[in-house]
Design a protein around this motif. Structure first.
Motif, PDB file in Angstrom:
ATOM      1  N   LEU A   1      -6.372   9.353  -1.820  1.00  0.00           N
ATOM      2  CA  LEU A   1      -5.338  10.302  -1.955  1.00  0.00           C
ATOM      3  C   LEU A   1      -5.524  11.222  -3.063  1.00  0.00           C
ATOM      4  O   LEU A   1      -5.775  10.797  -4.438  1.00  0.00           O
ATOM      5  CB  LEU A   1      -4.112   9.217  -2.009  1.00  0.00           C
TER       6      LEU A   1
ATOM      7  N   THR B   1      -3.021  13.185  -4.729  1.00  0.00           N
ATOM      8  CA  THR B   1      -1.872  13.885  -4.658  1.00  0.00           C
ATOM      9  C   THR B   1      -1.321  13.813  -6.310  1.00  0.00           C
ATOM     10  O   THR B   1      -2.089  13.136  -7.102  1.00  0.00           O
ATOM     11  CB  THR B   1      -0.832  12.717  -4.237  1.00  0.00           C
TER      12      THR B   1
ATOM     13  N   VAL C   1       2.938   1.128  -6.623  1.00  0.00           N
ATOM     14  CA  VAL C   1       1.795   1.512  -7.129  1.00  0.00           C
ATOM     15  C   VAL C   1       1.421   0.225  -7.996  1.00  0.00           C
ATOM     16  O   VAL C   1       2.185  -0.398  -8.604  1.00  0.00           O
ATOM     17  CB  VAL C   1       1.974   2.717  -7.919  1.00  0.00           C
TER      18      VAL C   1
ATOM     19  N   LYS D   1       0.596  13.438  -9.418  1.00  0.00           N
ATOM     20  CA  LYS D   1       1.434  12.175  -9.929  1.00  0.00           C
ATOM     21  C   LYS D   1       2.211  12.791 -10.995  1.00  0.00           C
ATOM     22  O   LYS D   1       2.000  13.493 -11.949  1.00  0.00           O
ATOM     23  CB  LYS D   1       0.562  11.144 -10.575  1.00  0.00           C
TER      24      LYS D   1
ATOM     25  N   PRO E   1      -5.772   4.921   0.813  1.00  0.00           N
ATOM     26  CA  PRO E   1      -4.836   4.907  -0.617  1.00  0.00           C
ATOM     27  C   PRO E   1      -6.004   5.432  -1.765  1.00  0.00           C
ATOM     28  O   PRO E   1      -5.793   6.033  -2.716  1.00  0.00           O
ATOM     29  CB  PRO E   1      -4.144   3.867  -0.757  1.00  0.00           C
ATOM     30  N   HIS E   2      -7.302   4.912  -1.645  1.00  0.00           N
ATOM     31  CA  HIS E   2      -8.358   5.210  -2.785  1.00  0.00           C
ATOM     32  C   HIS E   2      -8.731   6.929  -2.495  1.00  0.00           C
ATOM     33  O   HIS E   2      -9.704   7.321  -3.396  1.00  0.00           O
ATOM     34  CB  HIS E   2      -9.389   4.204  -2.439  1.00  0.00           C
TER      35      HIS E   2
ATOM     36  N   THR F   1       0.586  -1.201   0.177  1.00  0.00           N
ATOM     37  CA  THR F   1      -0.030  -0.025   0.273  1.00  0.00           C
ATOM     38  C   THR F   1       0.931   1.340  -0.026  1.00  0.00           C
ATOM     39  O   THR F   1       0.471   2.197  -0.799  1.00  0.00           O
ATOM     40  CB  THR F   1      -0.877   0.259   1.399  1.00  0.00           C
ATOM     41  N   THR F   2       2.060   1.176   0.667  1.00  0.00           N
ATOM     42  CA  THR F   2       2.706   2.541   1.075  1.00  0.00           C
ATOM     43  C   THR F   2       3.776   2.878   0.286  1.00  0.00           C
ATOM     44  O   THR F   2       4.233   3.713  -0.010  1.00  0.00           O
ATOM     45  CB  THR F   2       2.898   2.504   2.563  1.00  0.00           C
TER      46      THR F   2
ATOM     47  N   THR G   1      -3.805   3.670 -10.898  1.00  0.00           N
ATOM     48  CA  THR G   1      -3.060   4.759 -10.417  1.00  0.00           C
ATOM     49  C   THR G   1      -2.927   4.620  -8.769  1.00  0.00           C
ATOM     50  O   THR G   1      -2.266   5.516  -8.212  1.00  0.00           O
ATOM     51  CB  THR G   1      -3.698   6.151 -10.730  1.00  0.00           C
ATOM     52  N   HIS G   2      -3.927   3.986  -8.403  1.00  0.00           N
ATOM     53  CA  HIS G   2      -3.944   3.705  -6.918  1.00  0.00           C
ATOM     54  C   HIS G   2      -4.608   2.385  -6.410  1.00  0.00           C
ATOM     55  O   HIS G   2      -5.059   1.807  -7.407  1.00  0.00           O
ATOM     56  CB  HIS G   2      -4.552   4.898  -6.187  1.00  0.00           C
ATOM     57  N   TRP G   3      -4.404   2.217  -5.143  1.00  0.00           N
ATOM     58  CA  TRP G   3      -4.946   0.798  -4.666  1.00  0.00           C
ATOM     59  C   TRP G   3      -6.281   0.921  -4.407  1.00  0.00           C
ATOM     60  O   TRP G   3      -6.878   1.923  -3.853  1.00  0.00           O
ATOM     61  CB  TRP G   3      -3.972   0.253  -3.440  1.00  0.00           C
ATOM     62  N   SER G   4      -7.087  -0.212  -4.910  1.00  0.00           N
ATOM     63  CA  SER G   4      -8.599  -0.083  -4.258  1.00  0.00           C
ATOM     64  C   SER G   4      -8.597  -1.435  -3.455  1.00  0.00           C
ATOM     65  O   SER G   4      -7.579  -2.205  -3.366  1.00  0.00           O
ATOM     66  CB  SER G   4      -9.417  -0.395  -5.570  1.00  0.00           C
TER      67      SER G   4
END
Length: 158
Positions: free
Chosen positions: A124, A126, A87, A128, A121-122, A83-84, A92-95
């Motif tokens: 965030l 930020t 990717v 890219k 994370p879903h 998760t941290t 583009t992010h974790w679900s």
């Protein structure tokens, strides 16, 4: 010997099963027992068969396979590391679903690990960084159109 046999107080389900067996022993038919105790005939047959096969031990509930698996520390650490620090390739992010598939656990387990670590994370938002070598030029062009659009122009960003 089952704990409920030693304690003296029976759980309601065990009492119901014992009543079924006592009524059968007193000569009542499954139909009569069904009407008296408000249970279906298959339930009566089930507990009679279980008693015949295993005695009083047969009146206890069998272990269920549906209990959630316990996560060990290594699996929790794997979920947190993924998760941290990574990717996913296809997003583009974790679900929850994606992480559950990568880690080989259930959605609920991923949700529990994320909640305990206060990870979202879903959610965030930020910026890219792009690997596109012309990224900066494209940003300047797009931002320029938004800040100073041509007259009667419609600016779409894809």
């Amino acid at each position: 010997m089952q704990g409920w046999l030693r304690m003296g107080a029976l759980p309601q389900s065990i009492g119901q099963r014992a009543r079924i067996l006592l009524l059968l022993a007193n000569g009542l038919t499954p139909k009569e027992i069904s009407e008296q105790l408000h249970v279906s005939a298959p339930v009566i047959f089930k507990w009679r068969k279980r008693y015949q096969e295993a005695g009083l031990e047969g009146l206890s509930d069998l272990r269920r396979s549906g209990a959630p698996r316990k996560l060990d520390e290594a699996k929790i650490k794997e979920i947190l590391t993924l998760t941290t620090q990574r990717v996913p390739r296809e997003a583009t992010h974790w679900s929850l679903r994606l992480m559950a598939r990568y880690a080989g656990v259930s959605l609920w387990q991923v949700a529990q690990v994320w909640a305990a670590a206060d990870l979202k994370p879903h959610r965030l938002k930020t910026f890219k960084i792009s690997n596109d070598p012309h990224f900066a030029d494209k940003v300047v062009d797009v931002v320029g159109l938004y800040l100073n659009p041509p007259d009667n122009a419609l600016v779409l960003s894809v």
